[in-house]
Every structure is written in C-alpha cells, then in structure tokens.
Design a protein around this motif. Structure first.
Motif, PDB file in Angstrom:
ATOM      1  N   PRO A 136      -8.271  -7.573 -31.083  1.00 25.69           N
ATOM      2  CA  PRO A 136      -9.364  -7.837 -30.136  1.00 25.69           C
ATOM      3  C   PRO A 136      -9.092  -7.171 -28.795  1.00 25.69           C
ATOM      4  CG  PRO A 136      -8.800  -9.838 -31.323  1.00 25.69           C
ATOM      5  CD  PRO A 136      -7.749  -8.821 -31.690  1.00 25.69           C
ATOM      6  N   SER A 137     -10.139  -6.662 -28.175  1.00 29.11           N
ATOM      7  CA  SER A 137      -9.987  -5.939 -26.911  1.00 29.11           C
ATOM      8  C   SER A 137      -9.701  -6.868 -25.734  1.00 29.11           C
ATOM      9  CB  SER A 137     -11.245  -5.110 -26.619  1.00 29.11           C
ATOM     10  OG  SER A 137     -12.389  -5.948 -26.539  1.00 29.11           O
ATOM     11  N   LEU A 138      -9.880  -8.172 -25.914  1.00 28.97           N
ATOM     12  CA  LEU A 138      -9.521  -9.160 -24.899  1.00 28.97           C
ATOM     13  C   LEU A 138      -8.380 -10.019 -25.425  1.00 28.97           C
ATOM     14  CD1 LEU A 138     -13.017 -10.483 -23.694  1.00 28.97           C
ATOM     15  CD2 LEU A 138     -11.582  -8.749 -22.602  1.00 28.97           C
ATOM     16  N   SER A 139      -7.436 -10.333 -24.581  1.00 27.57           N
ATOM     17  CA  SER A 139      -6.383 -11.258 -24.966  1.00 27.57           C
ATOM     18  C   SER A 139      -6.976 -12.658 -25.104  1.00 27.57           C
ATOM     19  CB  SER A 139      -5.277 -11.267 -23.910  1.00 27.57           C
ATOM     20  OG  SER A 139      -5.759 -11.853 -22.705  1.00 27.57           O
ATOM     21  N   SER A 140      -6.228 -13.565 -25.691  1.00 30.15           N
ATOM     22  CA  SER A 140      -6.708 -14.944 -25.842  1.00 30.15           C
ATOM     23  C   SER A 140      -7.034 -15.556 -24.490  1.00 30.15           C
ATOM     24  CB  SER A 140      -5.650 -15.798 -26.551  1.00 30.15           C
ATOM     25  OG  SER A 140      -5.435 -15.326 -27.863  1.00 30.15           O
ATOM     26  N   GLU A 141      -6.191 -15.272 -23.502  1.00 32.89           N
ATOM     27  CA  GLU A 141      -6.414 -15.825 -22.159  1.00 32.89           C
ATOM     28  C   GLU A 141      -7.669 -15.230 -21.526  1.00 32.89           C
ATOM     29  OE1 GLU A 141      -3.598 -14.515 -23.279  1.00 32.89           O
ATOM     30  OE2 GLU A 141      -2.347 -16.324 -23.439  1.00 32.89           O
ATOM     31  N   GLU A 142      -7.843 -13.923 -21.656  1.00 33.29           N
ATOM     32  CA  GLU A 142      -9.031 -13.273 -21.087  1.00 33.29           C
ATOM     33  C   GLU A 142     -10.299 -13.792 -21.748  1.00 33.29           C
ATOM     34  OE1 GLU A 142      -7.533  -8.828 -19.767  1.00 33.29           O
ATOM     35  OE2 GLU A 142      -7.840  -9.261 -21.903  1.00 33.29           O
ATOM     36  N   LEU A 143     -10.278 -13.899 -23.063  1.00 36.57           N
ATOM     37  CA  LEU A 143     -11.458 -14.372 -23.793  1.00 36.57           C
ATOM     38  C   LEU A 143     -11.803 -15.794 -23.382  1.00 36.57           C
ATOM     39  CD1 LEU A 143     -13.612 -14.047 -25.947  1.00 36.57           C
ATOM     40  CD2 LEU A 143     -11.892 -14.636 -27.678  1.00 36.57           C
ATOM     41  N   HIS A 144     -10.803 -16.630 -23.253  1.00 35.80           N
ATOM     42  CA  HIS A 144     -11.036 -18.021 -22.850  1.00 35.80           C
ATOM     43  C   HIS A 144     -11.648 -18.085 -21.447  1.00 35.80           C
ATOM     44  CE1 HIS A 144     -10.436 -22.334 -23.035  1.00 35.80           C
ATOM     45  NE2 HIS A 144      -9.899 -22.299 -21.842  1.00 35.80           N
ATOM     46  N   GLU A 145     -11.157 -17.273 -20.537  1.00 40.14           N
ATOM     47  CA  GLU A 145     -11.687 -17.250 -19.173  1.00 40.14           C
ATOM     48  C   GLU A 145     -13.125 -16.757 -19.137  1.00 40.14           C
ATOM     49  OE1 GLU A 145      -9.147 -14.896 -16.760  1.00 40.14           O
ATOM     50  OE2 GLU A 145      -7.542 -16.383 -16.656  1.00 40.14           O
ATOM     51  N   VAL A 146     -13.393 -15.661 -19.863  1.00 42.04           N
ATOM     52  CA  VAL A 146     -14.746 -15.094 -19.872  1.00 42.04           C
ATOM     53  C   VAL A 146     -15.739 -16.071 -20.492  1.00 42.04           C
ATOM     54  CG1 VAL A 146     -16.200 -13.279 -20.848  1.00 42.04           C
ATOM     55  CG2 VAL A 146     -13.979 -12.697 -19.867  1.00 42.04           C
ATOM     56  N   ALA A 147     -15.389 -16.644 -21.632  1.00 43.98           N
ATOM     57  CA  ALA A 147     -16.289 -17.586 -22.304  1.00 43.98           C
ATOM     58  C   ALA A 147     -16.535 -18.819 -21.440  1.00 43.98           C
ATOM     59  CB  ALA A 147     -15.707 -17.990 -23.652  1.00 43.98           C
ATOM     60  N   GLY A 148     -15.491 -19.318 -20.805  1.00 40.41           N
ATOM     61  CA  GLY A 148     -15.646 -20.481 -19.936  1.00 40.41           C
ATOM     62  C   GLY A 148     -16.508 -20.183 -18.730  1.00 40.41           C
ATOM     63  N   TRP A 149     -16.376 -18.979 -18.182  1.00 37.86           N
ATOM     64  CA  TRP A 149     -17.167 -18.593 -17.013  1.00 37.86           C
ATOM     65  C   TRP A 149     -18.653 -18.514 -17.363  1.00 37.86           C
ATOM     66  CZ3 TRP A 149     -20.050 -14.129 -15.716  1.00 37.86           C
ATOM     67  CH2 TRP A 149     -20.393 -14.032 -14.352  1.00 37.86           C
ATOM     68  N   PHE A 150     -18.974 -17.874 -18.483  1.00 42.76           N
ATOM     69  CA  PHE A 150     -20.381 -17.807 -18.892  1.00 42.76           C
ATOM     70  C   PHE A 150     -20.921 -19.201 -19.201  1.00 42.76           C
ATOM     71  CE2 PHE A 150     -19.837 -13.208 -19.757  1.00 42.76           C
ATOM     72  CZ  PHE A 150     -21.010 -12.741 -19.166  1.00 42.76           C
ATOM     73  N   SER A 151     -20.141 -20.025 -19.861  1.00 46.53           N
ATOM     74  CA  SER A 151     -20.594 -21.361 -20.246  1.00 46.53           C
ATOM     75  C   SER A 151     -20.928 -22.225 -19.042  1.00 46.53           C
ATOM     76  CB  SER A 151     -19.512 -22.035 -21.096  1.00 46.53           C
ATOM     77  OG  SER A 151     -19.919 -23.319 -21.497  1.00 46.53           O
ATOM     78  N   ALA A 152     -20.219 -22.006 -17.928  1.00 47.09           N
ATOM     79  CA  ALA A 152     -20.419 -22.824 -16.731  1.00 47.09           C
ATOM     80  C   ALA A 152     -21.652 -22.429 -15.932  1.00 47.09           C
ATOM     81  CB  ALA A 152     -19.187 -22.739 -15.837  1.00 47.09           C
ATOM     82  N   GLN A 153     -22.288 -21.319 -16.276  1.00 52.36           N
ATOM     83  CA  GLN A 153     -23.423 -20.840 -15.498  1.00 52.36           C
ATOM     84  C   GLN A 153     -24.725 -21.528 -15.881  1.00 52.36           C
ATOM     85  OE1 GLN A 153     -23.828 -16.558 -14.956  1.00 52.36           O
ATOM     86  NE2 GLN A 153     -21.838 -16.310 -15.897  1.00 52.36           N
ATOM     87  N   ARG A 154     -25.689 -21.448 -14.982  1.00 53.70           N
ATOM     88  CA  ARG A 154     -27.052 -21.885 -15.267  1.00 53.70           C
ATOM     89  C   ARG A 154     -27.642 -20.916 -16.279  1.00 53.70           C
ATOM     90  NH1 ARG A 154     -31.291 -19.800 -12.813  1.00 53.70           N
ATOM     91  NH2 ARG A 154     -30.048 -19.155 -11.016  1.00 53.70           N
ATOM     92  N   GLY A 155     -28.260 -21.416 -17.330  1.00 54.78           N
ATOM     93  CA  GLY A 155     -28.835 -20.520 -18.328  1.00 54.78           C
ATOM     94  C   GLY A 155     -29.300 -21.269 -19.551  1.00 54.78           C
ATOM     95  N   LEU A 156     -28.700 -20.975 -20.705  1.00 51.43           N
ATOM     96  CA  LEU A 156     -29.117 -21.577 -21.961  1.00 51.43           C
ATOM     97  C   LEU A 156     -28.887 -23.083 -21.929  1.00 51.43           C
ATOM     98  CD1 LEU A 156     -27.583 -18.922 -24.362  1.00 51.43           C
ATOM     99  CD2 LEU A 156     -29.963 -19.122 -23.645  1.00 51.43           C
ATOM    100  N   VAL A 157     -29.772 -23.790 -22.631  1.00 57.28           N
ATOM    101  CA  VAL A 157     -29.727 -25.257 -22.655  1.00 57.28           C
ATOM    102  C   VAL A 157     -30.004 -25.759 -24.071  1.00 57.28           C
ATOM    103  CG1 VAL A 157     -30.441 -25.544 -20.252  1.00 57.28           C
ATOM    104  CG2 VAL A 157     -32.174 -25.364 -22.047  1.00 57.28           C
TER     105      VAL A 157
END
Length: 208
Positions: free
Chosen positions: A185-206
């Motif tokens: 994978p082009s992202l490490s486990s730590e990077e993927l976790h950070e990116v996914a968590g950042w998107f999840s915390a945003q206003r958007g899908l419900v």
C-alpha cells in the motif's frame, strides 16, 4: 465480507422479497422512497444496537453521497464488476423511477452546521492527493462520479483503500494510487489511519 448480526437473516429475506417483488418497475406504481430504501437502511443506517459498532463502520454512509457515483456503484454491482451477493440482489431490484427516487433522497447534502467544519490546520499531509479528486468538507469532488469521503466511516475508508491496494476491488485510478512501487500500500498503516480519521471527522456524509 457480509456483516454478521442477529437481524442478518431477516434483512436477507427482506432483500430477496425486495428483488423478487420489484419485477418490471416500469409496469408498477412507484413505491414511496421510505419503502424503497427500507432494506438499505437495515445495513447503511441501522437502528442502534442492531449492528456492533465495528461492523456498522465497515458499511458506507450513503446520505449526501453524489447521485452519479451511487448510480455507477449500483450498476457495477448489477454487472458484477463489483461483486457482493447481497448488493447484487439489491441493485437488480432497484431500477427506473424507483432508482431515481432513491438517488434523489440519498444525495441530498447534509444541513450545514450539523458536523464540525474541515479541520484544515490538522490535515495530514497524505490527505492532499485525496482531496484533489474527492474534495473535502469545503471543496466538492472533482467530478459527479467521484465519491465524497468527508463524513464517511473511517473503518470503511481504510478497508476500501486496502482493497484497492491489493486488487480485491479493481479500479484503474484507485489501484494505481493505493499501490506503492513495490506492491505494498502506498500509505503506511499510520498514514492511512490518520487520513481516514481526518475525513471521517469532517462535515459531509451522514446516515440516511
């Protein structure tokens, strides 16, 4: 993998009834959107306690998602470009006017102010290339067929990325983005976790 929970058998039977009863949609009266999406909500917007949180977060939120992306996803399930025994049946039973009604209902954006705004100051560096296509809480996706990620379950985003990286979920663009030079994978486990968590915390899908 299909989520395992006490209501799975009942949900499957409802889905089978939904598919079998759909018949020629054009020859029948269009059902209320609440009835059309009743089975969808069983997994995508489950009642509290129906699914364990770890299982519920593997299933994507649909509320506020782009209509053309949802249309393309259903077509991919229908033709088995994306194969899932449960979604295959759902896609087969949702067509015509009922499909359009479902897409209109699901794609209505979230009301502003119900979730936190984009935390731009804490954006992980690896999220920048995701935003270029998928947008963010403050920026729409690049095309109508590109899914929104803002507000999506972090677990779902992580699993989807790893499926693209492994080839389990084929996609020309995402496969190239998710797979590194040596096949990892082009992202490490730590990077993927950070990116996914950042998107999840945003206003958007419900949930919807």
């Amino acid at each position: 993998m299909a989520p395992r929970h006490p209501s799975w058998t009942a949900a499957t039977l409802l889905a089978l009834a939904f598919t079998a009863g759909a018949g020629s949609v054009s020859a029948q009266a269009v059902r209320p959107v609440s009835e059309i999406l009743m089975v969808c909500a069983g997994c995508h917007n489950p009642e509290p306690g129906t699914l364990a949180p770890s299982e519920a977060q593997r299933i994507p939120r649909l509320g506020g998602q782009q209509a053309e992306y949802l249309r393309a996803a259903l077509e991919a399930y229908r033709t088995r470009q994306r194969d899932h025994f449960y979604m295959r049946g759902m896609a087969a039973g949702l067509r015509g006017a009922e499909l359009e009604a479902a897409l209109r209902h699901l794609s209505v954006p979230e009301e502003s102010g119900t979730r936190a705004a984009e935390p731009a100051a804490t954006m992980p560096a690896a999220a920048a290339r995701c935003i270029a296509c998928h947008g963010s809480a403050l920026q729409p996706p690049a095309t109508a067929q590109t899914p929104r990620l803002a507000g999506q379950h972090a677990r779902y985003l992580e699993n989807a990325f790893l499926a693209y990286a492994s080839g389990a979920r084929p996609h020309e663009v995402m496969g190239a983005q998710a797979k590194g030079a040596e096949g990892a994978p082009s992202l490490s486990s730590e990077e993927l976790h950070e990116v996914a968590g950042w998107f999840s915390a945003q206003r958007g899908l419900v949930p919807r």
